[in-house]
Design an enzyme around this catalytic site. Structure first.
Site, PDB file in Angstrom:
ATOM      1  N   LYS A 181      44.661 -22.420  87.458  1.00 20.82           N
ATOM      2  CA  LYS A 181      43.410 -22.458  88.218  1.00 20.82           C
ATOM      3  C   LYS A 181      43.678 -22.186  89.707  1.00 20.82           C
ATOM      4  CE  LYS A 181      41.385 -25.797  84.979  1.00 20.82           C
ATOM      5  NZ  LYS A 181      41.278 -27.259  84.731  1.00 20.82           N
ATOM      6  N   GLY A 278      35.362 -30.684  79.793  1.00 19.61           N
ATOM      7  CA  GLY A 278      34.428 -31.107  78.759  1.00 19.61           C
ATOM      8  C   GLY A 278      33.552 -29.952  78.344  1.00 19.61           C
TER       9      GLY A 278
END
Lengths: 410, 410
Positions: A181, A278
């Site tokens: 990331k 999530g």
């Protein structure tokens, strides 16, 4: 969920035509009109499919599928950090050549809008720094270790039980997920290609509850930070644990939350905060990207974004980066040891902000905790090696960066 | 500043052709090739001008200029919250009709990207709440009152000296600036038109250092909050001071910083943070909008965004909104007063979380501080009126909302 609203926002109804699975016979279609297939060609050759959403993860075959989809004139939306972190330039080239939309907001920070703000909202700025808590698993673990004073092994088991950590937790706890990331954020912030292997990475598996406790007493909270900086020495991208002052905006990002902090020469500081992982938060990003493509299809403006990125820039070697450091040493409990250690720091050119003889270990040794002034990583590492070579030093147990609040150091 | 980078990001060089000023004779052009004019028609009739940037502020003639520019086929970028808060639908209609780009990121939150995230990044969500600290002047004042324990009048003078507050500070301290921004955020979040006059507004001029001190002792920090909620009773938009628990994410937004918190049914919570005012942060937003228009011009995709917004929705009257309340009363220092007051609260249907007899005033009266459970604003106001009517109550000096951490109350 939210189908009517979304149709209103797109100006078109979005329908899921086909879902690619490993073995189509193993599933029952969940809704009418959605066909399962285990053959990607069925998606590729279906002229009714305009947008391919890739959420399978992993490098291959995901990258191959995305490239083939774009070559077939299909727009691609993905949340795949592995592919973006290693192949952004290639994907951009193919998207640009085939005039398709290629969006990947979900690849960093879950639902937090950060890719689009970097690409479209902070464009007036030269960005000097992008920094964040961008791995929910390790942040959950470090938060629990801090709040409950439990060991790394115990918190890892708990995270695995709750499904926050994988059976093989390496991608998270060794910082690899955060490094991917970080590579993506740094590429966009500094208009260059930073690849996964360009990122200096250190995980959290060596962090002990003792270090966290000492840190708290010194006024610090530990976080696994991704740091990207555009410095005179080059582009500096790293992932490692850092002791942050309790008042730092990133110090209060707890549990599974993520935050990305950006410094630009026009906006000053900005921070983006939300749920970093999530299925629902990631869906928020993926569906927003799909809506953007749908809007472009309705308006006839697909392929309008230029998918180009600057040349590779010089990288700053991690040895030249500067920070304060926290060191914890196990030493023989003898008179004069503290002096010998302070002298060794001095010889290595590392000046100390504080040094305390902390407590005795069960084996009768003593612990010393030192915090240095700002030095290069090379100097801090050399000092640690010299200390390790001293007969009175049993072990240099910890070497952790400390953010001292100055802008250009961490 | 950043001219080369910006040209690279646009795919075109952006040049400033003309600047409208009140009296062109009073200025010298600062750069070659930039002409000053005091006649808007010179801008309107210049075919070389594609983008009109409106940063003059105020309702008129700014609104008129923007509409005329769009009718002449020019794209408009503005940071004008007054016009957006009152005339968004009209401006959208004209932009849509003339297929021009119309962007206004700078109208809320200075440099913080919030308009584009709401319009483009959170589109997968039904948004239930948008809430923020969006006025830098009042936040600076409340922060200083809290840190330095100084009076409202003293801090206002200091803010005026520093140029953070105007000579006539009403727009800031009476909550009008925040209310305009709240109207804009709520319109976008809930896909409707919320106008300035739909916002229930209460400023900070009645907040005293004593209330701040009592609040701190109870664990609260005071903020002027803008709150927008999509409730069963209707769209609820308000600006007023609130006691926030010290652990609330918005409680640590200090000084001239702004933050906007959004709750959506897919993303969960997200927060956007940065410098909310000042010429540079606002420039970051305005120039990003200009770059977006330039990219559209280069790609031939101007007017691609649909400038439409949903029908006016039912508003929730402020009386029906629910919150805990903090009340400070000055009462006669007599036995039985506390009981009489508690009984009055009870008769008004307001149950108390805590009530303390605080201290005596210089005149020999006593102060009582009460915090209620969650009640409607109507019930809290009725209780305050009943208390004021009691012979033993000299004055109901403060009635301030308290956020108790429950999702649906403030």
């Amino acid at each position: 969920m939210n189908g009517e609203t979304i149709a209103g926002r797109c100006g078109a109804r979005i329908e899921i035509k086909k879902i690619l699975v490993r073995d189509a016979k193993k599933y029952r279609p969940e809704a009418e009109g959605i066909a399962l297939t285990d053959n990607f060609d069925e998606i590729l050759n279906d002229p009714e499919i305009s947008i391919v959403v890739e959420v399978m993860g992993g490098l291959m075959p995901a990258k191959d599928y995305m490239l083939r989809a774009m070559r077939a004139g299909k727009h691609v939306v993905t949340a795949n950090k592995d592919v973006i972190a290693e192949h952004l330039r290639e994907l951009y080239g193919i998207a640009d050549k085939h005039h398709v939309d290629f969006l990947y907001e979900g690849s960093v920070g879950g639902g937090i809008p950060i890719i689009k703000p970097l690409k479209e909202c902070l464009t007036a700025n030269e960005i000097s720094e992008v920094m964040g808590v961008i791995n929910g698993t390790t942040n959950y673990m470090l938060t629990k270790m801090t709040e409950k004073h439990i060991s790394y092994d115990a918190v890892l088991r708990r995270a695995q039980e709750k499904g926050y950590a994988e059976a093989n937790p390496s991608a998270d706890v060794d910082g690899l997920d955060a490094a991917r990331k970080a590579a993506i954020l740094a590429s966009l912030a500094f208009d260059t290609i930073v690849e996964f292997e360009d990122v200096s990475v250190e995980g959290i598996s060596h962090i002990t509850e003792d270090d966290i406790e000492y840190g708290l007493n010194l006024g610090y909270v530990i976080k696994l930070l991704a740091v990207g900086r555009n410095t005179e020495e080059g582009i500096d991208v790293r992932v490692h644990p850092v002791f942050l002052p309790k008042t730092h905006p990133l110090a209060s990002i707890n549990g599974v939350f993520n935050a990305v902090f950006v410094r630009g020469n026009v906006i000053g500081e900005a921070m983006f905060y939300g749920r970093g992982a999530g299925s629902l938060p990631t869906a928020s990003a993926v569906v927003a990207d799909v809506i953007e493509v749908a809007r472009d299809i309705v308006a006839g403006t697909t392929g309008r974004m230029k998918y180009r990125i600057g040349a590779k820039k010089k990288l700053c070697p991690v040895e030249k980066t500067r920070s304060s450091y926290y060191l914890r040493l196990v030493v023989a409990d003898e008179p004069g040891v503290l002096g010998e250690i302070a002298t060794t720091f001095g010889r290595a050119g590392v000046s100390l902000r504080s040094v305390i003889q902390a407590r005795s270990t069960v084996s009768g040794d003593a612990e010393i905790v030192a915090v240095t002034h700002v030095v290069t990583h090379a100097a801090a590492s050399a000092a640690a090696a010299s200390l390790q070579a001293l007969p009175v030093v049993r072990e240099v147990r910890s070497l952790i960066r400390v953010a001292d609040g100055q802008e250009d150091t961490l």
